[in-house]
Design an enzyme around this catalytic site. Structure first.
Site, PDB file in Angstrom:
ATOM      1  N   PHE A 167     -31.031  55.366 -24.679  1.00 40.92           N
ATOM      2  CA  PHE A 167     -30.034  55.797 -23.694  1.00 40.92           C
ATOM      3  C   PHE A 167     -28.704  55.168 -24.064  1.00 40.92           C
ATOM      4  O   PHE A 167     -28.545  53.950 -24.011  1.00 40.92           O
ATOM      5  CB  PHE A 167     -30.403  55.414 -22.264  1.00 40.92           C
ATOM      6  CG  PHE A 167     -29.414  55.954 -21.262  1.00 40.92           C
ATOM      7  CD1 PHE A 167     -29.570  57.229 -20.731  1.00 40.92           C
ATOM      8  CD2 PHE A 167     -28.294  55.227 -20.884  1.00 40.92           C
ATOM      9  CE1 PHE A 167     -28.644  57.761 -19.836  1.00 40.92           C
ATOM     10  CE2 PHE A 167     -27.364  55.734 -19.999  1.00 40.92           C
ATOM     11  CZ  PHE A 167     -27.540  57.011 -19.470  1.00 40.92           C
ATOM     12  N   ASP A 263     -25.581  48.559 -29.443  1.00 45.28           N
ATOM     13  CA  ASP A 263     -25.109  48.965 -28.123  1.00 45.28           C
ATOM     14  C   ASP A 263     -25.508  47.878 -27.132  1.00 45.28           C
ATOM     15  O   ASP A 263     -26.628  47.838 -26.648  1.00 45.28           O
ATOM     16  CB  ASP A 263     -25.729  50.308 -27.735  1.00 45.28           C
ATOM     17  CG  ASP A 263     -25.260  50.792 -26.365  1.00 45.28           C
ATOM     18  OD1 ASP A 263     -24.653  50.004 -25.621  1.00 45.28           O
ATOM     19  OD2 ASP A 263     -25.530  51.968 -26.030  1.00 45.28           O
ATOM     20  N   LYS A 292     -19.392  47.767 -19.258  1.00 48.36           N
ATOM     21  CA  LYS A 292     -19.922  47.273 -17.988  1.00 48.36           C
ATOM     22  C   LYS A 292     -19.335  45.924 -17.588  1.00 48.36           C
ATOM     23  O   LYS A 292     -18.237  45.850 -17.061  1.00 48.36           O
ATOM     24  CB  LYS A 292     -21.454  47.248 -18.028  1.00 48.36           C
ATOM     25  CG  LYS A 292     -22.080  48.641 -18.141  1.00 48.36           C
ATOM     26  CD  LYS A 292     -23.561  48.613 -17.899  1.00 48.36           C
ATOM     27  CE  LYS A 292     -24.209  49.964 -18.121  1.00 48.36           C
ATOM     28  NZ  LYS A 292     -23.774  51.022 -17.199  1.00 48.36           N
TER      29      LYS A 292
END
Length: 461
Positions: A167, A263, A292
């Site tokens: 994801f 990531d 984030k």
């Protein structure tokens, strides 16, 4: 200074969940808010039926005054804690001075941020973006350009590899890499030569199987520009790879002159008990993707870090963002990163994570437990619910509804897995209170009917 200090003024709520309602409503009620969103907002999420109206530290409050402990942390965006006072002050001060310049002009903050973030992580340059998906897209473009300009891949022949169950976001390029049917169905055609399948291979590249990457590189190494990987697969259910997997993948990338792209949008920035999850294996990615918690949840900020050799392959006019590198986001990111080190956040997350998993392992070992496994690193954890042991049509969603009722907010991923990732400012007492509530919900889901848990009408999800 510990990372709990900025929130020491918060009086520990005596009651949580449904029991903590004050009886008065601030503004619109929970039901009114949910109805407005359902009527006017696109239905691309299925939220838990709770409304945030205020938040601080690990706690959030709804319009009726009910208090909850947040065990999702906006998917690890609020590692430093909700509305961290230092980060909030930076936002307010900078917003009152200069918020946006666009990159058509210089501003007096971005250069300072660029120097700060590159020295912080040991890289030479940064390309600033806003959201995680934008940063991943940037890394993909960067890897392809590097592959053509530096590796000598023939035009339009570059392959970028990823793993099954990944994801990385929801743009078309990113879902082209996905193996999740819900991310792909009805959105084709997809971009070629990107994702967990190599053209010569009959199978997909499995996560935690370095031999699959090796086979793909043996077949197409001269065309592969990058290998994009999550150090921990978050959306797949907090899947922690075996020790040595990432190191072996890194070595293979070096052997075949392929960019190792990490990531760390969800796993990075102290979440796993290290500043970066790849720090557990002492490797340094060629390309590092952050987002984030890079802003502490105050403002959208993301970044791609790499060497000058890699980043300077993209020239003026070939990539950018109106908001990327804006002074507001840049100032906020400097403070958010400073907080992580100044308050020893990674060390605290490591300690609290070990405590949490040890307590949950006791639940796993109970003979009648419906928890099959607890896994994670630091405070990025998950429990796997054995739904067949519950019966009555109940599962992880019903466990989360009970958690909400009792004062802990979490959400299932991949149906039967519940991710449990509180803000990293959580105290030992709050961890133990959260564990107590989780165990209560796990027990009560066995004895309550699905109608009782849903409060009447059963909503399918």
């Amino acid at each position: 200074m510990t990372n709990t200090a900025p929130f020491a003024h918060i009086e520990t709520p005596a009651l949580l969940g449904d029991e903590s309602a004050t009886g008065s409503v601030t503004g619109l009620s929970t039901q009114e808010v949910i109805q407005l969103e359902h009527e006017y907002g696109a239905h691309n999420y299925h939220p838990l039926p709770v409304v945030f109206s205020r938040a601080e530290g690990v706690y959030v409050w709804d319009p009726e005054g009910r208090c909850y402990m947040d065990f999702l942390s906006a998917y690890s965006a609020v590692n430093q804690g909700h509305t961290h006072p230092r980060i909030l002050k930076t936002l307010i001060d900078q917003a009152g001075t200069l918020a946006l310049s666009s990159r058509a002009f210089y501003n007096n903050i971005f250069g300072q941020y660029a120097k700060f973030v590159t020295e912080y992580f040991g890289y030479e340059m940064v390309l600033p973006m806003n959201t995680g998906a934008e940063a991943v897209e940037t890394a993909i473009k960067l890897a392809r350009r590097w592959g053509y300009d530096k590796k000598g891949i023939a035009p339009d022949q570059a392959i970028l590899l990823a793993c099954k169950e990944n994801f990385h976001g929801r743009t078309i390029s990113i879902v082209s890499m996905s193996t999740d049917p819900s991310a792909r169905a009805g959105f084709g055609p997809f971009n070629p030569n990107i994702g967990p399948v190599c053209p010569a291979g009959k199978g997909s590249l499995r996560y935690n199987h370095a031999e699959d990457l090796e086979a793909a590189l043996k077949a197409h190494g001269d065309r592969v520009c990058g290998f994009l990987v999550e150090p921990i697969q978050g959306e797949a259910g907090v899947v922690v790879p075996d020790e040595g997997y990432l190191t072996r993948c890194y070595e293979l990338c070096k052997q075949y002159n392929v960019l190792f792209i990490a990531d760390e949008i969800q796993s990075g920035l102290a979440r796993t008990g290290k500043m970066l999850a790849i720090d557990h294996e002492n490797i340094k990615a060629d390309v590092l993707i952050l987002g984030k918690a890079l802003s502490g949840g105050i403002y959208p900020v993301s970044a791609v870090l790499a060497s000058k050799e890699i980043l300077l392959t993209i020239r003026p006019g070939e990539h950018g963002s109106t908001y990327g590198g804006n002074p507001l986001g840049s100032a906020v990111a400097i403070t958010a990163l400073s907080v992580l080190k100044d308050e020893n956040v990674a060390e605290h997350a490591d300690k609290m994570g070990k405590l949490f998993r040890a307590e949950m392992q006791k639940e796993v070992e109970r003979s009648s437990s419906i928890v099959g496994k607890v896994r994670g690193l630091g405070l990025l954890n998950a429990i796997v619910i054995e739904e067949e042991r519950i019966g009555g049509g109940k599962g992880a969603w019903e466990v989360c509804l009970l958690l909400k009722k009792y004062g802990v907010l979490a959400k299932p991923t991949h149906r039967n897995i519940i991710r449990l990732a509180p803000p990293l400012c959580i105290t030992e007492a709050e961890i133990m209170r959260g564990v107590e509530i989780i165990k209560r919900a796990l027990a009560d889901v066995m004895t309550m009917s699905i109608e009782q848990i849903h409060g009447g009408k059963v909503e399918h999800h």
